[in-house]
Design an enzyme around this catalytic site. Structure first.
Site, PDB file in Angstrom:
ATOM      1  N   GLN A   1       0.569 -61.136 -56.301  1.00 42.68           N
ATOM      2  CA  GLN A   1       0.692 -61.243 -54.842  1.00 42.68           C
ATOM      3  C   GLN A   1       0.470 -59.882 -54.203  1.00 42.68           C
ATOM      4  O   GLN A   1       0.494 -59.756 -52.989  1.00 42.68           O
ATOM      5  CB  GLN A   1       2.085 -61.748 -54.472  1.00 42.68           C
ATOM      6  CG  GLN A   1       2.374 -63.122 -55.020  1.00 42.68           C
ATOM      7  CD  GLN A   1       3.841 -63.456 -54.912  1.00 42.68           C
ATOM      8  OE1 GLN A   1       4.280 -64.069 -53.954  1.00 42.68           O
ATOM      9  NE2 GLN A   1       4.615 -63.022 -55.882  1.00 42.68           N
TER      10      GLN A   1
ATOM     11  N   HIS B   1      -3.451 -62.758 -52.441  1.00 41.44           N
ATOM     12  CA  HIS B   1      -3.567 -62.352 -51.038  1.00 41.44           C
ATOM     13  C   HIS B   1      -4.691 -61.341 -50.839  1.00 41.44           C
ATOM     14  O   HIS B   1      -4.656 -60.552 -49.895  1.00 41.44           O
ATOM     15  CB  HIS B   1      -2.239 -61.761 -50.552  1.00 41.44           C
ATOM     16  CG  HIS B   1      -1.086 -62.700 -50.697  1.00 41.44           C
ATOM     17  ND1 HIS B   1      -1.037 -63.915 -50.056  1.00 41.44           N
ATOM     18  CD2 HIS B   1       0.046 -62.630 -51.437  1.00 41.44           C
ATOM     19  CE1 HIS B   1       0.084 -64.540 -50.383  1.00 41.44           C
ATOM     20  NE2 HIS B   1       0.751 -63.792 -51.230  1.00 41.44           N
TER      21      HIS B   1
ATOM     22  N   CYS C   1     -21.034 -57.736 -40.143  1.00 41.95           N
ATOM     23  CA  CYS C   1     -22.112 -58.180 -41.043  1.00 41.95           C
ATOM     24  C   CYS C   1     -21.586 -58.586 -42.416  1.00 41.95           C
ATOM     25  O   CYS C   1     -22.365 -58.974 -43.282  1.00 41.95           O
ATOM     26  CB  CYS C   1     -23.175 -57.100 -41.189  1.00 41.95           C
ATOM     27  SG  CYS C   1     -22.666 -55.710 -42.220  1.00 41.95           S
TER      28      CYS C   1
ATOM     29  N   CYS D   1     -18.725 -49.753 -40.421  1.00 44.56           N
ATOM     30  CA  CYS D   1     -19.851 -50.102 -41.295  1.00 44.56           C
ATOM     31  C   CYS D   1     -20.903 -48.995 -41.223  1.00 44.56           C
ATOM     32  O   CYS D   1     -21.370 -48.635 -40.136  1.00 44.56           O
ATOM     33  CB  CYS D   1     -20.445 -51.426 -40.821  1.00 44.56           C
ATOM     34  SG  CYS D   1     -21.765 -52.051 -41.861  1.00 44.56           S
TER      35      CYS D   1
ATOM     36  N   CYS E   1     -24.962 -52.268 -40.032  1.00 38.99           N
ATOM     37  CA  CYS E   1     -24.618 -52.206 -38.605  1.00 38.99           C
ATOM     38  C   CYS E   1     -24.999 -50.858 -38.000  1.00 38.99           C
ATOM     39  O   CYS E   1     -25.372 -50.780 -36.826  1.00 38.99           O
ATOM     40  CB  CYS E   1     -23.137 -52.499 -38.399  1.00 38.99           C
ATOM     41  SG  CYS E   1     -22.723 -54.203 -38.805  1.00 38.99           S
TER      42      CYS E   1
HETATM   43 ZN   LIG Z   1     -21.703 -54.208 -40.822  1.00 41.46          ZN
END
Ligand SMILES: [Zn+2]
Length: 391
Positions: free
Chosen positions: A192, A210, A221, A242, A246
């Site tokens: 977990q 998780h 993206c 990013c 991006c």
């Molecule tokens: Zn991105």
């Protein structure tokens, strides 16, 4: 025609049969069998499990199939968790005996195996939620909101100011992680924890219920990155963005805008600062390419493989070891109900687990206990190796 006694006897048999099936194959597989059987009578199954006779026949008939399935699952989980103890002493020897006799071991781990590594627990006093509560952040009402998607998008800096305290880059696995890794009969480790220390320790058969903080994912993206590559940014109080797709998109669109423009600013250099990138997408009401850890936020689905793994693993597991978790958070809160009752359960934890009476309970500091087990396991292995050499 059956007399009343015979009818009662049949009713009892029916109750026992449904209950027996849950005990023999666990809840997940019981429900799968029921749902796969088009002729299954959900109302009858519910009545079978209705020990307290709280259900009324007319009440059930008014329910939709979905409601009946939800009721059946709830009832089955209760039965699945009501286990009869196998008589085994609470000793290291007993655990070593079980480890030696087993072939497919499931280990369920939680925050308790990482606290000695310096990673705070979430829910205990002075844990992460407690620390957040004391900070009185104006952006949130409850500490759990830190792991809410809407909060993250609106206040990513707030999230990372907390998350940097558990940045995996700064922590190393300990004895409990090695205990999991060194188990050559491990069928799977359901953890977990999001600290990815099992991964760092080299545990192969791992299911991170998780998600994991080992990776970051772009909100725009979906590109994935290693968290370690952004450790400095996060440690310095920044929000990772990013840097690939991006950023290329940002450059392309900014250049196009400049070349379309009648002013002469195309010659000036492009501002690629984080503030400029965020502002560019924000002013256009577009998704900002923030990187979010691949951990499951509230409202998101748990690991996509979880249900199928539980379905398969519960049928072949012959030993369950619970390490450092109170098993109070979904989906692990129902995990034990999926395990056939004949499979022994060992709990190694600082405190007893509410609602679970394990077959063997070793209480105390987890690292101390597993270190002792590891030493004794190595002694046994060395003895066996010596015998092989003599032969
Ligand atoms: Zn991105």
């Amino acid at each position: 025609m059956l007399d009343v006694d015979d009818q009662r006897s049949d009713e009892e048999k029916s109750v026992n049969e449904t209950t027996r099936m849950i005990r023999e194959i666990g809840v997940a597989n019981f429900l799968k069998r029921v749902y796969d059987d088009e002729a299954a009578d959900l109302c009858q199954l519910l009545r079978d499990l209705d020990k307290d006779h709280k259900l009324t026949p007319t009440g059930l008939e008014k329910k939709s199939q979905l409601q009946l399935k939800q009721m059946l699952k709830r009832k089955a989980v209760i039965i699945g968790k009501q286990r009869k103890n196998i008589s085994i002493p609470n000793t290291h020897d007993a655990v070593l005996g079980l480890l030696s006799a087993s072939s497919n071991i499931l280990i369920v781990s939680g925050a308790g195996i990482s606290v000695n590594r310096g990673i705070p627990d979430f829910r205990s006093p002075d844990g992460i939620y407690d620390q957040i509560r004391r900070c009185n952040y104006p952006e949130i009402d409850e500490p759990e909101q830190i792991f809410d998607m809407a909060t993250f998008v609106a206040h990513p800096k707030l999230f990372y100011s907390v998350a940097k305290k558990i940045l995996p880059t700064h922590f190393q696995p300990g004895p409990a992680h090695c205990f999991v890794k060194d188990n050559n009969k491990l069928l799977r480790n359901y953890t977990q924890n999001i600290d990815s220390l099992e991964r760092k320790a080299g545990v192969d058969r791992l299911l991170e219920c998780h998600g994991s903080f080992a990776f970051l994912e772009c909100l725009r993206c979906s590109a994935k990155y290693n968290t370690d590559d952004f450790a400095q940014t996060i440690t310095d109080g920044g929000v990772p963005l990013c840097t690939e797709r991006c950023m290329k998109e940002y450059r392309r669109r900014r250049k196009k805008r400049k070349s379309d423009s009648i002013d002469n600013s195309a010659a000036t250099s492009l501002d690629v600062s984080d503030q400029a990138v965020v502002a560019f997408f924000d002013t256009r009401n577009e998704v900002i390419p923030y990187l979010k850890p691949t951990i499951t936020f509230f409202g998101e689905d748990v690991h996509s493989d979880y249900e199928q793994r539980v379905l398969d693993d519960s049928q072949v597991a012959d030993l369950i070891i619970v390490l450092g978790t109170s098993m109070s958070v979904a989906p692990i809160s129902e995990f034990i109900s999926h395990i056939p009752h004949k499979v022994p359960i060992v709990v190694i934890n600082k405190t007893p687990i509410k609602g679970l009476d394990p077959d063997v309970f070793l209480q105390g500091d987890i690292d101390v206990i597993v270190s002792e087990l590891l030493v004794r396991m190595n002694d046994v292995k060395e003895e066996e190796d010596k015998k092989k050499c003599i032969v």
